[in-house]
Motif scaffolding. Structure first.
Motif, PDB file in Angstrom:
ATOM      1  N   LEU A  38       0.828  -1.203   0.000  1.00  0.00           N
ATOM      2  CA  LEU A  38       0.000   0.000   0.000  1.00  0.00           C
ATOM      3  C   LEU A  38       0.864   1.256   0.000  1.00  0.00           C
ATOM      4  N   LYS A  39       1.918   1.235   0.783  1.00  0.00           N
ATOM      5  CA  LYS A  39       2.793   2.402   0.917  1.00  0.00           C
ATOM      6  C   LYS A  39       3.445   2.782  -0.415  1.00  0.00           C
ATOM      7  N   LYS A  40       3.724   1.793  -1.263  1.00  0.00           N
ATOM      8  CA  LYS A  40       4.316   2.065  -2.581  1.00  0.00           C
ATOM      9  C   LYS A  40       3.430   2.960  -3.427  1.00  0.00           C
ATOM     10  N   ASN A  41       2.109   2.910  -3.185  1.00  0.00           N
ATOM     11  CA  ASN A  41       1.155   3.715  -3.955  1.00  0.00           C
ATOM     12  C   ASN A  41       0.883   5.080  -3.333  1.00  0.00           C
ATOM     13  N   SER A  42       1.609   5.421  -2.286  1.00  0.00           N
ATOM     14  CA  SER A  42       1.460   6.706  -1.596  1.00  0.00           C
ATOM     15  C   SER A  42      -0.004   7.039  -1.307  1.00  0.00           C
ATOM     16  N   PRO A  43      -0.660   6.233  -0.474  1.00  0.00           N
ATOM     17  CA  PRO A  43      -2.079   6.486  -0.203  1.00  0.00           C
ATOM     18  C   PRO A  43      -2.287   7.863   0.413  1.00  0.00           C
ATOM     19  N   SER A  44      -3.341   8.536  -0.038  1.00  0.00           N
ATOM     20  CA  SER A  44      -3.607   9.879   0.476  1.00  0.00           C
ATOM     21  C   SER A  44      -4.930   9.960   1.231  1.00  0.00           C
ATOM     22  N   ILE A  45      -5.775   8.940   1.086  1.00  0.00           N
ATOM     23  CA  ILE A  45      -7.073   8.931   1.766  1.00  0.00           C
ATOM     24  C   ILE A  45      -7.329   7.543   2.325  1.00  0.00           C
ATOM     25  N   CYS A  46      -7.855   7.529   3.544  1.00  0.00           N
ATOM     26  CA  CYS A  46      -8.285   6.279   4.162  1.00  0.00           C
ATOM     27  C   CYS A  46      -9.676   6.516   4.735  1.00  0.00           C
ATOM     28  N   LEU A  47     -10.581   5.576   4.510  1.00  0.00           N
ATOM     29  CA  LEU A  47     -11.963   5.717   4.962  1.00  0.00           C
ATOM     30  C   LEU A  47     -12.402   4.446   5.663  1.00  0.00           C
ATOM     31  N   GLU A  48     -13.013   4.606   6.829  1.00  0.00           N
ATOM     32  CA  GLU A  48     -13.633   3.475   7.508  1.00  0.00           C
ATOM     33  C   GLU A  48     -15.107   3.791   7.722  1.00  0.00           C
ATOM     34  N   ILE A  49     -15.957   2.892   7.281  1.00  0.00           N
ATOM     35  CA  ILE A  49     -17.398   3.023   7.477  1.00  0.00           C
ATOM     36  C   ILE A  49     -17.792   2.090   8.607  1.00  0.00           C
ATOM     37  N   GLY A  50     -18.429   2.635   9.632  1.00  0.00           N
ATOM     38  CA  GLY A  50     -18.773   1.856  10.810  1.00  0.00           C
ATOM     39  C   GLY A  50     -17.585   1.737  11.732  1.00  0.00           C
ATOM     40  N   SER A  51     -17.072   2.863  12.196  1.00  0.00           N
ATOM     41  CA  SER A  51     -15.792   2.897  12.911  1.00  0.00           C
ATOM     42  C   SER A  51     -15.852   2.441  14.366  1.00  0.00           C
ATOM     43  N   ALA A  60      -4.773   3.009  11.066  1.00  0.00           N
ATOM     44  CA  ALA A  60      -4.480   3.495   9.709  1.00  0.00           C
ATOM     45  C   ALA A  60      -3.843   4.878   9.757  1.00  0.00           C
ATOM     46  N   ALA A  61      -4.367   5.747  10.611  1.00  0.00           N
ATOM     47  CA  ALA A  61      -3.798   7.091  10.739  1.00  0.00           C
ATOM     48  C   ALA A  61      -2.357   7.029  11.251  1.00  0.00           C
ATOM     49  N   MET A  62      -2.097   6.112  12.157  1.00  0.00           N
ATOM     50  CA  MET A  62      -0.736   5.959  12.675  1.00  0.00           C
ATOM     51  C   MET A  62       0.200   5.457  11.582  1.00  0.00           C
ATOM     52  N   LEU A  63      -0.286   4.584  10.720  1.00  0.00           N
ATOM     53  CA  LEU A  63       0.528   4.096   9.607  1.00  0.00           C
ATOM     54  C   LEU A  63       0.806   5.209   8.602  1.00  0.00           C
ATOM     55  N   LEU A  64      -0.207   6.026   8.316  1.00  0.00           N
ATOM     56  CA  LEU A  64      -0.032   7.115   7.349  1.00  0.00           C
ATOM     57  C   LEU A  64       0.885   8.215   7.873  1.00  0.00           C
ATOM     58  N   GLN A  65       0.996   8.357   9.164  1.00  0.00           N
ATOM     59  CA  GLN A  65       1.888   9.333   9.797  1.00  0.00           C
ATOM     60  C   GLN A  65       1.730  10.733   9.218  1.00  0.00           C
ATOM     61  N   GLY A  66       0.496  11.155   9.024  1.00  0.00           N
ATOM     62  CA  GLY A  66       0.237  12.509   8.553  1.00  0.00           C
ATOM     63  C   GLY A  66       0.412  12.717   7.062  1.00  0.00           C
ATOM     64  N   THR A  67       0.700  11.658   6.300  1.00  0.00           N
ATOM     65  CA  THR A  67       0.896  11.819   4.853  1.00  0.00           C
ATOM     66  C   THR A  67      -0.409  11.695   4.072  1.00  0.00           C
ATOM     67  N   GLU A  93      -4.710  12.481  13.697  1.00  0.00           N
ATOM     68  CA  GLU A  93      -5.845  13.260  13.216  1.00  0.00           C
ATOM     69  C   GLU A  93      -6.709  12.463  12.275  1.00  0.00           C
ATOM     70  N   GLY A  94      -7.982  12.805  12.282  1.00  0.00           N
ATOM     71  CA  GLY A  94      -8.935  12.214  11.363  1.00  0.00           C
ATOM     72  C   GLY A  94     -10.236  12.952  11.475  1.00  0.00           C
ATOM     73  N   GLU A  95     -11.009  12.923  10.404  1.00  0.00           N
ATOM     74  CA  GLU A  95     -12.312  13.564  10.415  1.00  0.00           C
ATOM     75  C   GLU A  95     -13.373  12.483  10.631  1.00  0.00           C
ATOM     76  N   VAL A  96     -14.223  12.707  11.617  1.00  0.00           N
ATOM     77  CA  VAL A  96     -15.240  11.725  11.969  1.00  0.00           C
ATOM     78  C   VAL A  96     -16.608  12.316  11.686  1.00  0.00           C
ATOM     79  N   LEU A  97     -17.415  11.582  10.945  1.00  0.00           N
ATOM     80  CA  LEU A  97     -18.742  12.030  10.556  1.00  0.00           C
ATOM     81  C   LEU A  97     -19.804  11.089  11.078  1.00  0.00           C
ATOM     82  N   VAL A  98     -20.952  11.633  11.456  1.00  0.00           N
ATOM     83  CA  VAL A  98     -22.092  10.820  11.865  1.00  0.00           C
ATOM     84  C   VAL A  98     -23.007  10.668  10.663  1.00  0.00           C
ATOM     85  N   GLY A  99     -23.333   9.425  10.312  1.00  0.00           N
ATOM     86  CA  GLY A  99     -24.251   9.207   9.201  1.00  0.00           C
ATOM     87  C   GLY A  99     -24.151   7.801   8.647  1.00  0.00           C
TER      88      GLY A  99
END
Length: 102
Positions: A38-51, A60-67, A93-99
């Motif tokens: 995954l890191k080879k593809n330089s992921p820029s967005i991670c999404l979890e539904i039903g967190s 996931a945020a810890m793995l991305l280390q702010g990237t 950091e992460g953005e959390v949404l209700v819905g």
């Protein structure tokens, strides 16, 4: 090298929120297993539904280390709050949404 992951002992828990269980641990194991690819593809967005408590998205945020940006959603406002608290406790950091829709 040991990859970072959320500390399950300090995730924010509420009796009305799905707590980390076998499926959560399998997802984190899969993230760790696939991270070199995954890191080879330089992921820029991670999404979890039903967190739930936020254990997986926090890892996931810890793995991305702010990237990249992390987003989590849960239909349960108590779970969304737990996710945000778990992110805060772990200093990521992460953005959390209700819905139920993205």
């Amino acid at each position: 090298m040991k990859l970072p992951q959320a500390d399950v002992r300090i995730v924010h828990f509420d009796r009305n929120v799905y707590e980390p269980a076998e499926d959560s641990f399998l997802l984190v194991d899969a993230l760790h297993s696939e991270w070199p690819n995954l890191k080879k593809n330089s992921p820029s967005i991670c999404l979890e539904i039903g967190s739930g408590t936020g254990y997986v998205i926090c890892t996931a945020a810890m793995l991305l280390q702010g990237t990249g940006q992390c987003f989590a959603t849960d239909i349960n406002p108590i779970a969304a709050d737990a996710t945000q608290r778990t992110l805060n406790i772990h200093g990521v950091e992460g953005e959390v949404l209700v819905g139920d829709l993205l």
